[in-house]
Design a protein around this motif. Sequence first.
Motif, PDB file in Angstrom:
ATOM      1  N   UNK A 296     -10.004  -8.103  11.383  1.00 25.39           N
ATOM      2  CA  UNK A 296     -10.433  -7.485  10.117  1.00 25.39           C
ATOM      3  C   UNK A 296     -11.478  -6.411  10.371  1.00 25.39           C
ATOM      4  N   UNK A 297     -12.412  -6.672  11.286  1.00 28.30           N
ATOM      5  CA  UNK A 297     -13.438  -5.665  11.618  1.00 28.30           C
ATOM      6  C   UNK A 297     -12.797  -4.423  12.230  1.00 28.30           C
ATOM      7  N   UNK A 298     -11.806  -4.617  13.090  1.00 33.80           N
ATOM      8  CA  UNK A 298     -11.096  -3.474  13.677  1.00 33.80           C
ATOM      9  C   UNK A 298     -10.377  -2.675  12.594  1.00 33.80           C
ATOM     10  N   UNK A 299      -9.801  -3.374  11.628  1.00 36.44           N
ATOM     11  CA  UNK A 299      -9.139  -2.685  10.524  1.00 36.44           C
ATOM     12  C   UNK A 299     -10.111  -1.860   9.700  1.00 36.44           C
ATOM     13  N   UNK A 300     -11.270  -2.457   9.394  1.00 39.45           N
ATOM     14  CA  UNK A 300     -12.282  -1.713   8.637  1.00 39.45           C
ATOM     15  C   UNK A 300     -12.788  -0.517   9.431  1.00 39.45           C
ATOM     16  N   UNK A 301     -13.030  -0.703  10.721  1.00 44.20           N
ATOM     17  CA  UNK A 301     -13.514   0.403  11.548  1.00 44.20           C
ATOM     18  C   UNK A 301     -12.483   1.524  11.615  1.00 44.20           C
ATOM     19  N   UNK A 302     -11.230   1.146  11.787  1.00 45.64           N
ATOM     20  CA  UNK A 302     -10.166   2.144  11.839  1.00 45.64           C
ATOM     21  C   UNK A 302     -10.040   2.878  10.512  1.00 45.64           C
ATOM     22  N   UNK A 303     -10.177   2.162   9.411  1.00 44.73           N
ATOM     23  CA  UNK A 303     -10.072   2.792   8.094  1.00 44.73           C
ATOM     24  C   UNK A 303     -11.236   3.730   7.837  1.00 44.73           C
ATOM     25  N   UNK A 304     -12.447   3.263   8.100  1.00 43.09           N
ATOM     26  CA  UNK A 304     -13.633   4.043   7.754  1.00 43.09           C
ATOM     27  C   UNK A 304     -13.918   5.187   8.725  1.00 43.09           C
TER      28      UNK A 304
ATOM     29  N   UNK B 132      -2.573   4.588   7.873  1.00 42.17           N
ATOM     30  CA  UNK B 132      -2.729   3.459   6.949  1.00 42.17           C
ATOM     31  C   UNK B 132      -1.920   2.255   7.423  1.00 42.17           C
ATOM     32  N   UNK B 133      -0.719   2.484   7.956  1.00 44.69           N
ATOM     33  CA  UNK B 133       0.075   1.370   8.496  1.00 44.69           C
ATOM     34  C   UNK B 133      -0.633   0.761   9.702  1.00 44.69           C
ATOM     35  N   UNK B 134      -1.242   1.593  10.547  1.00 50.23           N
ATOM     36  CA  UNK B 134      -2.014   1.066  11.685  1.00 50.23           C
ATOM     37  C   UNK B 134      -3.185   0.224  11.197  1.00 50.23           C
ATOM     38  N   UNK B 135      -3.858   0.676  10.143  1.00 45.91           N
ATOM     39  CA  UNK B 135      -4.967  -0.104   9.570  1.00 45.91           C
ATOM     40  C   UNK B 135      -4.444  -1.429   9.027  1.00 45.91           C
ATOM     41  N   UNK B 136      -3.295  -1.399   8.354  1.00 42.51           N
ATOM     42  CA  UNK B 136      -2.712  -2.628   7.797  1.00 42.51           C
ATOM     43  C   UNK B 136      -2.344  -3.609   8.907  1.00 42.51           C
ATOM     44  N   UNK B 137      -1.781  -3.102   9.984  1.00 38.82           N
ATOM     45  CA  UNK B 137      -1.414  -3.977  11.100  1.00 38.82           C
ATOM     46  C   UNK B 137      -2.640  -4.563  11.782  1.00 38.82           C
TER      47      UNK B 137
ATOM     48  N   UNK C 156      -7.173  -5.688   2.579  1.00 43.04           N
ATOM     49  CA  UNK C 156      -8.259  -4.890   2.007  1.00 43.04           C
ATOM     50  C   UNK C 156      -8.583  -3.632   2.794  1.00 43.04           C
ATOM     51  N   UNK C 157      -8.636  -3.679   4.110  1.00 42.81           N
ATOM     52  CA  UNK C 157      -8.808  -2.413   4.824  1.00 42.81           C
ATOM     53  C   UNK C 157      -7.658  -1.432   4.574  1.00 42.81           C
ATOM     54  N   UNK C 158      -6.431  -1.954   4.474  1.00 40.64           N
ATOM     55  CA  UNK C 158      -5.277  -1.069   4.245  1.00 40.64           C
ATOM     56  C   UNK C 158      -5.315  -0.451   2.857  1.00 40.64           C
ATOM     57  N   UNK C 159      -5.672  -1.234   1.854  1.00 37.76           N
ATOM     58  CA  UNK C 159      -5.758  -0.684   0.496  1.00 37.76           C
ATOM     59  C   UNK C 159      -6.881   0.352   0.439  1.00 37.76           C
ATOM     60  N   UNK C 160      -7.997   0.058   1.088  1.00 39.64           N
ATOM     61  CA  UNK C 160      -9.088   1.030   1.136  1.00 39.64           C
ATOM     62  C   UNK C 160      -8.641   2.311   1.833  1.00 39.64           C
ATOM     63  N   UNK C 161      -7.940   2.165   2.952  1.00 39.13           N
ATOM     64  CA  UNK C 161      -7.458   3.343   3.676  1.00 39.13           C
ATOM     65  C   UNK C 161      -6.426   4.104   2.848  1.00 39.13           C
ATOM     66  N   UNK C 162      -5.580   3.390   2.116  1.00 38.89           N
ATOM     67  CA  UNK C 162      -4.562   4.063   1.304  1.00 38.89           C
ATOM     68  C   UNK C 162      -5.202   4.851   0.166  1.00 38.89           C
TER      69      UNK C 162
END
Length: 183
Positions: A48-56, A86-91, A96-102
Amino acid sequence: AQLWARGVGVETTARSGSIDVHMIPHDQARRGRRPVPWPDTGLTVTRRAAGWALALLGLPVLTLAMSAVREHLSLPSEILIFLLLVVAVALAGGRWPAITAAVGGSLLLNYFFTAPVGEFTIAEAENLFALVVFVVVAMAVSAIVDLAARRTREAARAGADAEVLSTLAGHVLRGEAALPSLL
């Protein structure tokens, strides 16, 4: 809890056959389960932290990189590149990181890449449709990732329960003391 899955105690009692099974609860059993403040996604904190970092971090970096080559890309290409992020963030990070990134990606696309550039307006209805599809795809991919992670965790728990029951049954059938293995 028994609505969703039978526990070890219920399973042991059901499969005990003609022997008596006595279940003795401990003090904490009567307290019940505390509600979980967020639904369990099945993803680790690291993912989840990696997803948030990738998104932000990924969205601003991608926007800067694409701004440099804006003349060579069309809007569909830009949308697909943002969708890839966004798909990379979702994976990596789930829902929540994916919706934020989208949402962030669609706002960045709207402001920097759709006409009129530099405004949060969309001149063509087709571009609005593309941005809506962009958000829907991100939500769908992240929902599938969350479901797969939850199912993986449930399968691991079921495997552990099956191993305990198998060991217990083997000890009982061999006439060995089953209590140490159950504990």
